[in-house]
Design a protein around this motif. Structure first.
Motif, short mmCIF file in Angstrom:
data_model
loop_
_atom_site.label_atom_id
_atom_site.label_comp_id
_atom_site.label_asym_id
_atom_site.label_seq_id
_atom_site.Cartn_x
_atom_site.Cartn_y
_atom_site.Cartn_z
N ARG A 80 2.31 -10.85 9.50
CA ARG A 80 1.95 -9.44 9.67
C ARG A 80 2.38 -8.60 8.47
NH1 ARG A 80 3.99 -9.89 15.84
NH2 ARG A 80 1.96 -10.22 16.86
N ILE A 81 3.58 -8.86 7.98
CA ILE A 81 4.06 -8.11 6.82
C ILE A 81 3.21 -8.41 5.59
CG2 ILE A 81 6.01 -7.86 5.22
CD1 ILE A 81 7.86 -8.37 7.66
N ALA A 82 2.88 -9.69 5.39
CA ALA A 82 2.05 -10.07 4.25
C ALA A 82 0.66 -9.44 4.35
CB ALA A 82 1.94 -11.58 4.17
N ASP A 83 0.07 -9.46 5.55
CA ASP A 83 -1.26 -8.88 5.72
C ASP A 83 -1.24 -7.37 5.47
OD1 ASP A 83 -2.34 -11.32 6.29
OD2 ASP A 83 -2.31 -11.08 8.46
N LEU A 84 -0.18 -6.72 5.92
CA LEU A 84 -0.06 -5.28 5.66
C LEU A 84 0.10 -5.00 4.17
CD1 LEU A 84 2.24 -4.01 8.56
CD2 LEU A 84 -0.15 -3.43 8.17
N ALA A 85 0.86 -5.86 3.48
CA ALA A 85 1.04 -5.67 2.04
C ALA A 85 -0.30 -5.82 1.31
CB ALA A 85 2.06 -6.67 1.50
N LEU A 86 -1.08 -6.84 1.67
CA LEU A 86 -2.39 -7.02 1.06
C LEU A 86 -3.31 -5.86 1.39
CD1 LEU A 86 -3.00 -10.84 1.71
CD2 LEU A 86 -2.37 -9.75 -0.45
N PHE A 87 -3.23 -5.38 2.62
CA PHE A 87 -4.06 -4.26 3.05
C PHE A 87 -3.72 -3.00 2.25
CE2 PHE A 87 -5.02 -0.65 5.79
CZ PHE A 87 -6.29 -0.96 6.28
N ALA A 88 -2.42 -2.74 2.08
CA ALA A 88 -1.99 -1.53 1.38
C ALA A 88 -2.30 -1.60 -0.12
CB ALA A 88 -0.50 -1.30 1.61
N VAL A 89 -2.01 -2.76 -0.72
CA VAL A 89 -2.22 -2.89 -2.16
C VAL A 89 -3.71 -2.92 -2.50
CG1 VAL A 89 -1.90 -4.42 -4.13
CG2 VAL A 89 -0.01 -4.03 -2.54
N GLY A 90 -4.49 -3.60 -1.66
CA GLY A 90 -5.92 -3.74 -1.95
C GLY A 90 -6.77 -2.60 -1.46
N GLY A 91 -6.17 -1.65 -0.73
CA GLY A 91 -6.93 -0.52 -0.24
C GLY A 91 -7.85 -0.85 0.91
N GLY A 92 -7.59 -1.95 1.63
CA GLY A 92 -8.41 -2.33 2.77
C GLY A 92 -8.23 -3.79 3.10
N TRP A 93 -8.96 -4.21 4.09
CA TRP A 93 -8.87 -5.58 4.60
C TRP A 93 -9.71 -6.50 3.71
CZ3 TRP A 93 -10.79 -7.12 10.17
CH2 TRP A 93 -10.29 -8.38 10.50
N ASN A 94 -9.07 -7.52 3.13
CA ASN A 94 -9.76 -8.42 2.20
C ASN A 94 -9.46 -9.87 2.58
OD1 ASN A 94 -10.80 -9.90 0.07
ND2 ASN A 94 -9.99 -8.55 -1.51
N PRO A 95 -10.33 -10.51 3.38
CA PRO A 95 -10.09 -11.91 3.77
C PRO A 95 -9.96 -12.86 2.59
CG PRO A 95 -11.74 -10.93 5.21
CD PRO A 95 -11.49 -9.94 4.11
N TRP A 96 -10.67 -12.59 1.47
CA TRP A 96 -10.53 -13.46 0.30
C TRP A 96 -9.07 -13.47 -0.18
CZ3 TRP A 96 -14.24 -16.66 0.00
CH2 TRP A 96 -15.57 -16.30 0.13
N ALA A 97 -8.44 -12.31 -0.21
CA ALA A 97 -7.05 -12.23 -0.65
C ALA A 97 -6.14 -13.00 0.30
CB ALA A 97 -6.61 -10.77 -0.75
N GLN A 98 -6.44 -12.94 1.60
CA GLN A 98 -5.63 -13.68 2.57
C GLN A 98 -5.76 -15.19 2.35
OE1 GLN A 98 -7.49 -11.65 6.02
NE2 GLN A 98 -5.42 -11.13 6.65
N LEU A 99 -6.97 -15.65 2.08
CA LEU A 99 -7.17 -17.08 1.84
C LEU A 99 -6.45 -17.54 0.58
CD1 LEU A 99 -10.97 -17.49 2.74
CD2 LEU A 99 -8.96 -17.79 4.21
N LEU A 100 -6.48 -16.71 -0.46
CA LEU A 100 -5.79 -17.07 -1.69
C LEU A 100 -4.27 -17.02 -1.51
CD1 LEU A 100 -8.06 -15.33 -4.34
CD2 LEU A 100 -7.79 -17.80 -3.94
N LEU A 101 -3.78 -16.12 -0.66
CA LEU A 101 -2.35 -16.13 -0.34
C LEU A 101 -1.98 -17.44 0.34
CD1 LEU A 101 0.46 -14.85 0.04
CD2 LEU A 101 -0.38 -13.87 2.18
N ASN A 102 -2.80 -17.88 1.28
CA ASN A 102 -2.55 -19.17 1.93
C ASN A 102 -2.48 -20.29 0.89
OD1 ASN A 102 -2.71 -17.75 4.29
ND2 ASN A 102 -4.56 -18.75 5.04
N ALA A 103 -3.43 -20.28 -0.06
CA ALA A 103 -3.45 -21.31 -1.10
C ALA A 103 -2.19 -21.25 -1.96
CB ALA A 103 -4.70 -21.14 -1.97
N ALA A 104 -1.74 -20.04 -2.29
CA ALA A 104 -0.55 -19.90 -3.13
C ALA A 104 0.70 -20.39 -2.40
CB ALA A 104 -0.38 -18.43 -3.55
N LEU A 105 0.83 -20.08 -1.12
CA LEU A 105 1.98 -20.54 -0.35
C LEU A 105 1.97 -22.07 -0.24
CD1 LEU A 105 1.92 -17.90 2.53
CD2 LEU A 105 3.58 -18.04 0.67
N HIS A 106 0.79 -22.63 -0.05
CA HIS A 106 0.64 -24.08 0.04
C HIS A 106 1.05 -24.73 -1.28
CE1 HIS A 106 -0.95 -27.73 1.81
NE2 HIS A 106 -1.80 -27.90 0.82
N ALA A 107 0.60 -24.16 -2.39
CA ALA A 107 0.95 -24.69 -3.71
C ALA A 107 2.45 -24.57 -3.97
CB ALA A 107 0.16 -23.96 -4.79
#
Length: 491
Positions: A80-107
């Protein structure tokens, strides 16, 4: 033969290998996102994010209780905190950014494993282990988590497990590094329900190696601190009565799921669990017969293997009656990677011993795992990902049609595909509410052929980037086989 090298060279080799491994896993996951990712939110994202999290953030009513409250059996505060951070920084809801966050955490989790095990192996064994990590973590076994932005909870859990167990097993008990690991284990409680197993794995590993500990008093205090985390985990447990029917109904049902989890990637063949867990068992028996104390890397492998067993047991208990043919679904498979990585380390450690039987065991184990990965990958690429793409396209069409007509029955017309959420009323409520609608990804309300729907550049160019990263990783590993730590001076 590898040549001796000063510690500085070894450090730079480790940094380069870890960085290139992270780059390869990240770009390989970006390639998977290119193959099956979408800007269309799915399932829990409509109620847990669009209808709850973002509106309360926008109108200032979001509380700490909202962040730490239960979601099914989990407490997903970090997601929830990560999604809020992406929402605030990106100015809205961006599923692409969420998927890339998942990829970065996995890496990052893969890189963390390489860094933690670096000193436990040398030469070809070390290069082979890192290559094995690259294969394991680039496999699309966990495609559901990779292509569902909401599932960062799984990747937070894996990354914190690596950080926690790495520090708790490699650092001196109660030292600064150890307490950093304890803190990571505490944070894992708020990643997902599986995070509560991390402290249990560390506690079990500590009890096994208690007799060989140089400081028994510090170790007992450390074990007590880990037991406190286990107790906190039980206190934070979320009960979901409506999921009671998914639990295993018999010992046989539990064993069927449990064995298939431990046999990963052979999720259809439970008896192969014996093969899957063999390398570490053989390594531990060999060291026991020699009377040798376990080094830090072997203790870490043991803790990760215990964590894998605990994950398998938890999946079998909580979902034993709800899994078709007792196979763990894709979204349950990512945590099993940590146990597989522990077995890969043990296999590479056995290969270094020079015994011909051990080498045949290692060759056979890698061959069995490779066969399972190939079969699992083929199924995902030819069956699951095409269906996922068709599902996302159908969901997008339904959303556009509902926005154009306002007719609720559009979500029940297509018998082949479900809508973006099991309850169409949830989707309609979000689409009809002006404030909630403003939180939606802009591409969601655009025609399918609109150029503004293009994925991020790293996703579009992922095949080329992954190929470059793979070549760079191979070059680094070839160089690493020529580097050996310089011998330490006595005293």
């Amino acid at each position: 033969m590898p040549s001796d090298a000063p510690p500085a060279v070894d450090r730079w080799s480790r940094l380069a290998a870890v960085a290139m491994l992270a780059a390869f896993v990240l770009t390989a996951r970006a390639w998977l996102i290119r193959a099956g990712g979408s800007f269309v939110p799915t399932w829990d994202q409509w109620d847990a994010e669009a209808a709850l999290l973002y509106p309360r953030w926008l109108d200032g009513t979001l509380t700490f209780s909202d962040l730490f409250s239960g979601h099914n059996e989990h407490r997903i505060a970090l997601t929830r905190i990560a999604d809020l951070a992406l929402f605030a920084v990106g100015g809205g809801w961006n599923p692409w950014a969420q998927l890339l966050l998942n990829a970065a955490l996995h890496a990052a989790a893969a890189a963390g494993l390489a860094a933690c095990f670096w000193r436990g192996l040398e030469g070809r064994a070390r290069a082979g282990f890192i290559a094995a990590l690259a294969v394991l973590f680039s496999c699309p076994a966990g495609w559901q988590n990779a292509l569902w932005g909401f599932q960062s909870q799984v990747y937070f859990g894996n990354l914190l497990a690596v950080a926690a167990l790495g520090a708790l097993t490699l650092a001196a008990p109660l030292g600064r590094g150890w307490w950093l690991g304890w803190t990571a284990a505490l944070l894992a409680l708020f990643a997902n329900a599986g995070g509560g197993l991390v402290a249990g794995a560390a506690l079990a590993g500590g009890l096994v190696t208690l007799r060989s500990s140089p400081s028994r008093r510090a170790t007992w205090v450390a074990l007590a601190a880990l037991a406190a985390l286990v107790a906190i985990g039980f206190a934070l447990k979320v009960e979901v009565p409506q999921h009671a029917g998914l639990r295993a109904r018999s010992v046989g049902e539990w064993l069927a799921v449990f064995s298939r989890c431990l046999a990963w990637p052979h999720v259809n063949t439970g008896w192969l669990a014996v093969v899957g867990q063999a390398p570490l068992v053989v390594l531990l028996l060999w060291q026991w017969r020699r009377g040798a104390a376990l080094d830090g890397s072997t203790r870490l492998a043991l803790a990760l293997a215990v964590l894998g067993v605990l994950h398998a047991a938890a999946i079998a208990h909580s979902r034993g009656a709800g899994l078709p043919d007792h196979r763990p679904l894709s979204r349950y498979q990512d945590p099993l990677l940590l146990g597989a990585a522990a077995q890969a380390f043990a296999a590479c450690a056995l290969a270094r011993l020079g015994s011909q039987p051990f080498r045949w065991l290692v060759f056979g184990w890698f061959a069995v795992v490779a066969a399972g990965l190939i079969a699992l990958t083929e199924t995902n690429l030819t069956l699951n990902l095409p269906y996922k793409r068709a599902q996302d396209a159908a969901s997008h069409r339904l959303i556009l049609e509902y926005r154009a007509t306002g007719r609720p029955d559009v979500f029940s017309r297509d018998a082949d595909f479900r809508g973006p959420h099991p309850e169409p009323a949830t989707v309609m409520r979000v689409l009809d509410d002006p404030q909630l609608r403003r939180t939606l990804p802009p591409a969601l309300l655009l025609p399918a052929d609109d150029p503004r729907q293009a994925a991020p550049a790293v996703v579009r160019h992922a095949p080329v980037l992954a190929a470059v990263a793979a070549l760079a990783l191979a070059a680094v590993l070839i160089g690493a086989t020529r580097v050996r730590r310089a011998p330490t001076s006595p005293g």
